[in-house]
Design a protein around this motif. Sequence first.
Motif, short mmCIF file in Angstrom:
data_model
loop_
_atom_site.label_atom_id
_atom_site.label_comp_id
_atom_site.label_asym_id
_atom_site.label_seq_id
_atom_site.Cartn_x
_atom_site.Cartn_y
_atom_site.Cartn_z
N UNK A 126 37.88 35.47 50.82
CA UNK A 126 37.56 34.08 51.18
C UNK A 126 36.92 33.32 50.03
N UNK A 127 36.27 34.03 49.11
CA UNK A 127 35.50 33.37 48.05
C UNK A 127 36.02 33.63 46.63
N UNK A 128 36.94 34.55 46.46
CA UNK A 128 37.36 34.92 45.10
C UNK A 128 38.03 33.78 44.35
N UNK A 129 38.67 32.85 45.08
CA UNK A 129 39.33 31.72 44.41
C UNK A 129 38.34 30.78 43.74
N UNK A 130 37.10 30.75 44.22
CA UNK A 130 36.09 29.84 43.68
C UNK A 130 35.10 30.57 42.77
N UNK A 155 37.45 49.12 41.20
CA UNK A 155 38.86 49.10 40.80
C UNK A 155 39.63 48.05 41.61
N UNK A 156 39.35 47.98 42.91
CA UNK A 156 40.02 47.00 43.78
C UNK A 156 39.74 45.58 43.32
N UNK A 157 38.51 45.31 42.94
CA UNK A 157 38.13 43.96 42.52
C UNK A 157 38.77 43.61 41.17
N UNK A 161 44.94 40.42 41.86
CA UNK A 161 45.75 39.42 41.13
C UNK A 161 45.05 38.08 40.93
N UNK A 162 44.30 37.63 41.93
CA UNK A 162 43.59 36.35 41.82
C UNK A 162 42.49 36.45 40.78
N UNK A 165 44.02 36.48 37.36
CA UNK A 165 44.55 35.17 36.98
C UNK A 165 43.44 34.17 36.64
N UNK A 166 42.38 34.14 37.45
CA UNK A 166 41.29 33.17 37.23
C UNK A 166 40.34 33.59 36.12
N UNK A 167 40.29 34.86 35.83
CA UNK A 167 39.49 35.40 34.73
C UNK A 167 38.00 35.03 34.80
#
Length: 261
Positions: A126-130, A155-157, A161-162, A165-167
């Motif tokens: 829910x929060x990884x995009x921000x 490892x999962x984190x 992919x998000x 990509x967002x680095x």
Amino acid sequence: MVQQSSLLVNPVEPNELDEKLRLIPQDDEDQGQYGPALALVGAGFIGFIFLFVWRKGRVSRRGICLVGLCESGKTLIFSQLIYKKAVESFTSMKENVGVLDIANKGTLKLIDIPGHERVRQRFFDSYKNTARGIVFVLDSFSLNKDIRDVAEYLYTILSDPVVSSNRPQVLILCNKQDHPLAKGPQVIQSVLEKEMNVLRNTQTNQLEAVAEGGNRKSFYLGQEGKNFEFADIRSLRVEFAASSAQTEDLENLKKWLQSVA
């Protein structure tokens, strides 16, 4: 008697005719001459748009996700940063959210993600995009006992992919350094790299087996052909630091937050 009219044509000298022909544009030559320049301009324009979108996205990402296993000290760190005091913590099934003021940098949104394995992935999604930064908190004293679980969650984190990509910047915070038997950040990094190497081999083999039957492309974390090292994760910058939430020693974390903001 009808007199026939004559059509007058101005004679053109050969040299003059050659000069006029040279003034006529040659399409093939022009395309060959200006094609690379136009391609370079187009590539530059696309690069500018990409950079603009990436910077705009980075500016909009002001979240800092505190992640880690239960009892690693995340909530105590959260309360000391947000409320400037220790708050009694317990295993929670929901996130804690607060606003952190960073001097001369504005504000960051601090999110304490629950550590329980049943809900942590859902809240992180829910929060990884921000997320502008991710702080992975671990217990420096109980690491030997929890090493497998810590490595799997980390490892999962890192392979998400998000996240790739967002680095966002990543800090592995080695908490509970006040314990006399706690391991230091350098030792913890070495232990984690060995465990992550074993885990990566297992995960890669499983994904390759799935790919043979389901055409699923695997994600390889680190550099192929050598043992796992955090420095080889090209899409992310991973740092290690020590802390002791119990004694309110969070200076390394605060410096990192200042640099990230």
